[in-house]
Design a protein around this motif. Structure first.
Motif, PDB file in Angstrom:
ATOM      1  N   ILE A 153     -36.568  -1.281  -7.413  1.00  0.00           N
ATOM      2  CA  ILE A 153     -36.412  -1.751  -6.027  1.00  0.00           C
ATOM      3  C   ILE A 153     -37.425  -1.044  -5.129  1.00  0.00           C
ATOM      4  N   GLY A 154     -37.725  -1.632  -3.996  1.00  0.00           N
ATOM      5  CA  GLY A 154     -38.643  -1.018  -3.028  1.00  0.00           C
ATOM      6  C   GLY A 154     -40.010  -0.828  -3.659  1.00  0.00           C
ATOM      7  N   GLY A 155     -40.529   0.393  -3.556  1.00  0.00           N
ATOM      8  CA  GLY A 155     -41.845   0.693  -4.102  1.00  0.00           C
ATOM      9  C   GLY A 155     -41.886   0.592  -5.614  1.00  0.00           C
ATOM     10  N   SER A 156     -40.730   0.553  -6.245  1.00  0.00           N
ATOM     11  CA  SER A 156     -40.690   0.432  -7.701  1.00  0.00           C
ATOM     12  C   SER A 156     -40.593  -1.025  -8.137  1.00  0.00           C
ATOM     13  N   SER A 204     -37.852   3.652 -11.890  1.00  0.00           N
ATOM     14  CA  SER A 204     -37.200   4.376 -10.797  1.00  0.00           C
ATOM     15  C   SER A 204     -37.741   5.790 -10.803  1.00  0.00           C
ATOM     16  N   LYS A 205     -38.420   6.121  -9.725  1.00  0.00           N
ATOM     17  CA  LYS A 205     -39.031   7.440  -9.673  1.00  0.00           C
ATOM     18  C   LYS A 205     -37.949   8.512  -9.688  1.00  0.00           C
ATOM     19  N   SER A 206     -36.948   8.322  -8.836  1.00  0.00           N
ATOM     20  CA  SER A 206     -35.871   9.313  -8.774  1.00  0.00           C
ATOM     21  C   SER A 206     -34.945   9.178  -9.977  1.00  0.00           C
ATOM     22  N   THR A 259     -31.488   5.650  -8.214  1.00  0.00           N
ATOM     23  CA  THR A 259     -31.258   4.602  -7.217  1.00  0.00           C
ATOM     24  C   THR A 259     -30.198   3.615  -7.729  1.00  0.00           C
ATOM     25  N   GLY A 270     -43.085   6.192  -3.913  1.00  0.00           N
ATOM     26  CA  GLY A 270     -42.807   4.868  -4.480  1.00  0.00           C
ATOM     27  C   GLY A 270     -43.724   3.781  -3.937  1.00  0.00           C
ATOM     28  N   ARG A 271     -43.854   3.713  -2.619  1.00  0.00           N
ATOM     29  CA  ARG A 271     -44.607   2.584  -2.035  1.00  0.00           C
ATOM     30  C   ARG A 271     -46.113   2.731  -2.205  1.00  0.00           C
ATOM     31  N   GLN A 308     -43.196  -3.266   3.291  1.00  0.00           N
ATOM     32  CA  GLN A 308     -42.515  -2.040   2.888  1.00  0.00           C
ATOM     33  C   GLN A 308     -43.436  -0.839   3.063  1.00  0.00           C
ATOM     34  N   GLU A 355     -42.017   1.521   6.012  1.00  0.00           N
ATOM     35  CA  GLU A 355     -41.410   2.772   5.578  1.00  0.00           C
ATOM     36  C   GLU A 355     -42.333   3.968   5.861  1.00  0.00           C
ATOM     37  N   GLN A 371     -39.306   9.307   3.981  1.00  0.00           N
ATOM     38  CA  GLN A 371     -38.503   8.159   4.413  1.00  0.00           C
ATOM     39  C   GLN A 371     -37.093   8.627   4.753  1.00  0.00           C
TER      40      GLN A 371
HETATM   41  O1  PA5 Z   1     -41.262   3.792  -1.245  1.00  0.00           O
HETATM   42  C1  PA5 Z   1     -40.276   4.390  -1.607  1.00  0.00           C
HETATM   43  O2  PA5 Z   1     -40.287   5.602  -1.827  1.00  0.00           O
HETATM   44  C2  PA5 Z   1     -38.971   3.654  -1.845  1.00  0.00           C
HETATM   45  O3  PA5 Z   1     -39.051   2.320  -1.457  1.00  0.00           O
HETATM   46  C3  PA5 Z   1     -38.606   3.709  -3.316  1.00  0.00           C
HETATM   47  O4  PA5 Z   1     -39.633   3.151  -4.067  1.00  0.00           O
HETATM   48  C4  PA5 Z   1     -37.299   2.975  -3.597  1.00  0.00           C
HETATM   49  O5  PA5 Z   1     -36.274   3.495  -2.795  1.00  0.00           O
HETATM   50  C5  PA5 Z   1     -36.913   3.107  -5.059  1.00  0.00           C
HETATM   51  O6  PA5 Z   1     -36.827   4.441  -5.407  1.00  0.00           O
HETATM   52  P1  PA5 Z   1     -36.821   4.912  -6.914  1.00  0.00           P
HETATM   53  O7  PA5 Z   1     -38.119   4.568  -7.513  1.00  0.00           O
HETATM   54  O8  PA5 Z   1     -36.598   6.389  -6.853  1.00  0.00           O
HETATM   55  O9  PA5 Z   1     -35.684   4.185  -7.592  1.00  0.00           O
END
Ligand code: PA5
Length: 434
Positions: A79-82, A141-143, A146, A204-205, A283, A287, A415
């Protein structure tokens, strides 16, 4: 240079004196990125990704080849940057209906996305769509913590296990995550699932040019070495003087318009393949810049579709928005409008004209109308939708984002604002230890 900027439909809103001041601010901001002395300077690993990632191309390609060989479907979970970088790049380069094409025409697995929402119906429909086909998962997922991707992974992993048994999972699960931390790292250590690493110094982004984007691209058959080459061209252009430097020009002009009261930037396209580039851009900029009660609000519209919905507002509503038109010089295909004897649809005046000509005239007419209606328009001109241009475009927007956020004096790389909803959600769900 693979893209250029045109401020012709912005001219009457440009104040040379104010632009001059902003140019030196942009040059300073760029220097802070290069010297790594600005806010959030621990997250500048993306700056040289186009160079550093070259050494990973072979491994990523060989993992992609494994997926291409054993899977009819790849589900990318993130999701998001991922997620948005891969989604936007695929939309930019692939056939518009790629997933619907017969496999032999597509030339690789169909690629779907999951973990981008928490809709049970979406997940159910996706799982039904996969059906009995062979599939693999790329969990990004970086973290590694999520909620949305974690839940989607749990469901899809169950489906995978039902089909291939627990021993088959190793061939079909690919984890893209932090080198050391998080649930996915622990899982990879325990199970031996293949792992690709996201540099902890890349947010992520800003991660599309890492394995986050590169593995899905390679699975789709996109030449990732070429993509990085395009990005390296942009990386080299950051050193150009303002007059030749599209990154600085873009950052300066949007900050100039913002200071003049245009608080919303609408990214506009006339080609559907650009729609997700705008989603990724929203995004990236939203963000990165929306902090301390500052920042341009990033919005988007797809024309001519949205001329029939948002067009009225843009032409005539409150004067607080400017448009950035992503202009594709070569549409990639053309169709010539035929002549018809009865001319019942009254289109014979266009007979013999390519459809792209009509589309470009619609663009020109819209630019003129919006400009005279009080809307500034910048145009980002991209030659064609190819891999080199995509690499350039990704890096162009990332670098300009860093410069632009520094000009606003905010930290582009954190963020803090996304935590508030999460802690409420976890409290309502009864998550332990939050
Ligand atoms: O840009 C960002 O840091 C966020 O949009 C993340 O990419 C997003 O919340 C997903 O996070 P993660 O990759 O830890 O699951």
């Amino acid at each position: 240079m693979r893209l250029s900027l045109d401020f012709g439909y912005c001219q009457k809103f440009i104040d040379d004196q104010s632009v001059k001041g902003l140019v030196s601010k942009a040059v300073q901001a760029s220097q802070s990125l290069q010297d790594k002395t600005g806010k959030g300077n621990d997250f500048l690993g993306w700056l040289d990704l186009p160079e550093r990632m070259q050494e990973q191309v072979t491994r990523i390609q060989s993992l992609a080849d494994r997926i291409r060989a054993n899977s009819e479907v790849l589900v990318v979970i993130g999701i998001g940057g991922s997620y948005l970088g891969a989604k936007s790049g695929l939309a930019f380069l692939q056939h518009h209906f790629s997933n619907e094409l017969p496999a032999e025409k597509r030339g690789g697995p169909a690629i779907y996305f999951a973990g981008t929402n928490m809709s049970p119906q979406y997940l159910k429909d996706l799982m039904a769509l996969i059906g009995d086909r062979d599939f693999s998962l790329n969990v990004i997922s970086k973290s590694g913590t999520t909620t949305e991707p974690a839940i989607a992974f749990r469901f899809l992993k169950e489906k995978l296990e039902d089909k291939y048994g627990s021993t088959g999972l190793k061939d079909r699960i690919f984890l893209t995550t932090d080198p050391e931390r998080g649930a996915l790292t622990a899982m990879s250590e325990q199970t031996g699932y293949e792992k690709l690493v996201i540099d902890p110094h890349v947010g992520g982004r800003f991660s599309v040019l890492s394995p986050v984007g590169l593995l899905p691209f390679a699975v789709a058959g996109i030449n990732i070495a070429e993509l990085l080459e395009g990005a390296r061209a942009a990386m080299n252009d950051v050193a150009l003087p303002y007059e030749e430097n599209p990154m600085l020009q873009y950052a300066v002009m949007r900050n100039h318009l913002y200071a003049a009261g245009f608080k919303i930037e609408m990214m506009v396209n006339y080609e559907p393949r650009l729609q997700y580039i705008a989603e990724w851009w929203k995004q990236l900029y939203g963000e990165s810049e929306g902090k301390e009660h500052k920042g341009i609000f990033p919005a988007s519209a797809s024309y001519t579709t949205d001329l029939h919905s948002l067009g009225q507002y843009v032409q005539d509503g409150e004067r607080h928005l400017f448009q950035t038109v992503l202009h594709l010089e070569e549409s990639g295909a053309d169709m010539v409008i035929g002549s018809n004897e009865s001319d019942l649809d009254k289109l014979n005046y266009l007979a013999g004209k390519p459809l792209d000509y009509v589309n470009k005239k619609a663009e020109e007419g819209t630019l003129e109308a919006h400009y005279s209606g009080g809307v500034p328009n910048m145009i980002i001109k991209i030659k064609r939708a190819d891999t080199l241009s995509l690499g350039y475009l990704f890096y162009f927007f990332e670098y300009a984002c860093g410069v632009s956020a520094y000009m606003l004096d905010v930290n582009p790389f954190d963020q803090p604002g996304v935590e508030a909803y999460k802690s409420n959600m976890f409290r309502l769900l009864g998550k332990p230890n939050v």
